[in-house]
Design an enzyme around this catalytic site. Sequence first.
Site, PDB file in Angstrom:
ATOM      1  N   SER A   8       0.843  -1.216   0.000  1.00 60.49           N
ATOM      2  CA  SER A   8       0.000   0.000   0.000  1.00 60.49           C
ATOM      3  C   SER A   8       0.873   1.260   0.000  1.00 60.49           C
ATOM      4  CB  SER A   8      -0.970   0.007   1.184  1.00 60.49           C
ATOM      5  OG  SER A   8      -0.287   0.120   2.408  1.00 60.49           O
ATOM      6  N   ASN A   9       2.071   1.176   0.556  1.00 65.15           N
ATOM      7  CA  ASN A   9       2.968   2.345   0.516  1.00 65.15           C
ATOM      8  C   ASN A   9       3.553   2.552  -0.877  1.00 65.15           C
ATOM      9  OD1 ASN A   9       3.272   3.649   3.302  1.00 65.15           O
ATOM     10  ND2 ASN A   9       3.265   1.449   3.727  1.00 65.15           N
ATOM     11  N   ARG A  59      13.304  -8.444   4.946  1.00 64.59           N
ATOM     12  CA  ARG A  59      14.629  -9.052   5.047  1.00 64.59           C
ATOM     13  C   ARG A  59      15.624  -8.000   5.545  1.00 64.59           C
ATOM     14  NH1 ARG A  59      12.035 -12.752   5.129  1.00 64.59           N
ATOM     15  NH2 ARG A  59      11.979 -14.611   3.808  1.00 64.59           N
ATOM     16  N   ILE A  60      16.523  -8.428   6.430  1.00 61.70           N
ATOM     17  CA  ILE A  60      17.518  -7.496   6.970  1.00 61.70           C
ATOM     18  C   ILE A  60      18.670  -7.386   5.975  1.00 61.70           C
ATOM     19  CG2 ILE A  60      19.126  -7.097   8.879  1.00 61.70           C
ATOM     20  CD1 ILE A  60      17.199  -8.717  10.646  1.00 61.70           C
ATOM     21  N   LEU A  61      19.113  -6.159   5.743  1.00 61.09           N
ATOM     22  CA  LEU A  61      20.219  -5.935   4.796  1.00 61.09           C
ATOM     23  C   LEU A  61      21.515  -5.742   5.580  1.00 61.09           C
ATOM     24  CD1 LEU A  61      18.200  -3.586   2.443  1.00 61.09           C
ATOM     25  CD2 LEU A  61      18.892  -5.952   1.956  1.00 61.09           C
ATOM     26  N   ASN A  94      13.542   3.428   5.203  1.00 61.40           N
ATOM     27  CA  ASN A  94      12.587   2.412   5.641  1.00 61.40           C
ATOM     28  C   ASN A  94      11.394   3.068   6.305  1.00 61.40           C
ATOM     29  OD1 ASN A  94      11.721  -0.312   6.379  1.00 61.40           O
ATOM     30  ND2 ASN A  94      12.302   0.218   8.485  1.00 61.40           N
ATOM     31  N   HIS A 109       8.756   2.548   9.309  1.00 63.91           N
ATOM     32  CA  HIS A 109       8.589   1.750  10.524  1.00 63.91           C
ATOM     33  C   HIS A 109       7.292   2.175  11.226  1.00 63.91           C
ATOM     34  CE1 HIS A 109       9.533  -0.766  13.846  1.00 63.91           C
ATOM     35  NE2 HIS A 109       9.486   0.243  14.683  1.00 63.91           N
ATOM     36  N   ASP A 160      15.854  -0.911  12.465  1.00 64.02           N
ATOM     37  CA  ASP A 160      14.965   0.151  12.942  1.00 64.02           C
ATOM     38  C   ASP A 160      15.687   1.097  13.910  1.00 64.02           C
ATOM     39  OD1 ASP A 160      12.929  -1.039  11.451  1.00 64.02           O
ATOM     40  OD2 ASP A 160      12.333  -2.319  13.119  1.00 64.02           O
ATOM     41  N   GLU A 213       1.321   6.765   7.209  1.00 59.23           N
ATOM     42  CA  GLU A 213       2.519   6.367   6.440  1.00 59.23           C
ATOM     43  C   GLU A 213       2.410   6.755   4.979  1.00 59.23           C
ATOM     44  OE1 GLU A 213       2.818   2.112   7.018  1.00 59.23           O
ATOM     45  OE2 GLU A 213       4.422   2.418   8.465  1.00 59.23           O
TER      46      GLU A 213
HETATM   47  C1  GRF Z   1       4.043  -0.777   6.868  1.00 56.47           C
HETATM   48  O1  GRF Z   1       3.196  -0.587   7.964  1.00 56.47           O
HETATM   49  C2  GRF Z   1       5.470  -0.444   7.243  1.00 56.47           C
HETATM   50  O2  GRF Z   1       5.595   0.452   8.292  1.00 56.47           O
HETATM   51  C3  GRF Z   1       6.020  -1.778   7.674  1.00 56.47           C
HETATM   52  O3  GRF Z   1       5.396  -2.702   6.805  1.00 56.47           O
HETATM   53  C4  GRF Z   1       4.121  -2.204   6.420  1.00 56.47           C
HETATM   54  C5  GRF Z   1       4.021  -2.349   4.939  1.00 56.47           C
HETATM   55  O4  GRF Z   1       2.724  -2.090   4.475  1.00 56.47           O
HETATM   56  N1  GRF Z   1       7.453  -1.802   7.598  1.00 56.47           N
HETATM   57  P1  GRF Z   1       2.374  -2.135   2.934  1.00 56.47           P
HETATM   58  O5  GRF Z   1       2.896  -3.458   2.366  1.00 56.47           O
HETATM   59  O6  GRF Z   1       3.038  -0.960   2.271  1.00 56.47           O
HETATM   60  O7  GRF Z   1       0.885  -2.061   2.858  1.00 56.47           O
END
Ligand code: GRF
Length: 235
Positions: free
Chosen positions: A22-23, A106-108, A122, A124, A177, A206
């Site tokens: 969704s982001n 995944r951690i980079l 990122n 968070h 984070d 977000e």
């Molecule tokens: C978000 O809430 C972000 O903060 C976290 O993972 C979620 C990803 O949401 N790291 P989406 O896949 O963008 O809907």
Amino acid sequence: MSDINMSETPLRLAVLLSGNGSNLQALIDAIESKQLPGVEIVLVVSNNPNAYGLQRALKHALPAIYLPWGQANVPQKTEMSGNETRLTSLLHLFQVDFIVLAGWMRILSAPFLEQFPHRVVNLHPALLPDDGTGSTYTTKDGTEIPVFRGLHAVRQALDAGIKVTGSTIHYVTPEVDAGPVICREEVAIEQGDTEESLHERVKVVEHRLIVEAVRKLNRRDAITEHLPYDKITEH
Ligand code: GRF
């Protein structure tokens, strides 16, 4: 990777995700509605073949790649994994300027991140302190709350019985984070909230914040005194 440009050349973003996306959609919508002039998404990468984010990318004719990654692993301190080497090649091939981790699970590793100083950010779903480190955060009303990191930050905030959580966009550093903050906003926890309802409201914030953060990155407004790595001139 090219320098961040203040010129006509668009800023080339890669979005890495593992799920819903969704982001990513928020960024696509902002670009398509001309709210992010001079920004392009040039690559979407998922470690999960079933991530809905891949469908979102394809719907908007964006290059979308499933990059098999295997199980989550503890990244090496001294060398990149094979997966990271493949990811690096892709990022170079698509001439990416900035990398947005939008639900990337995944951690980079440090060696991977050192290749892209100040260029990986990122999202968070909780509040992080300005420089990303420390175990407490002071909210606008002066309340000190714990800092929640990792996978279950929304649930942890709910379980802690606090009144405010939020969302943070931050630079990625090898510690999970814990990077310097670019944008951040508080979200009130309401009575009766579930992890889902609270995360939904955090996501609404977000979606706005990630657009603001990319706008800042494009204008070079996101340089903070807390930037990781010492090569600030490379930014
Ligand atoms: C978000 O809430 C972000 O903060 C976290 O993972 C979620 C990803 O949401 N790291 P989406 O896949 O963008 O809907």
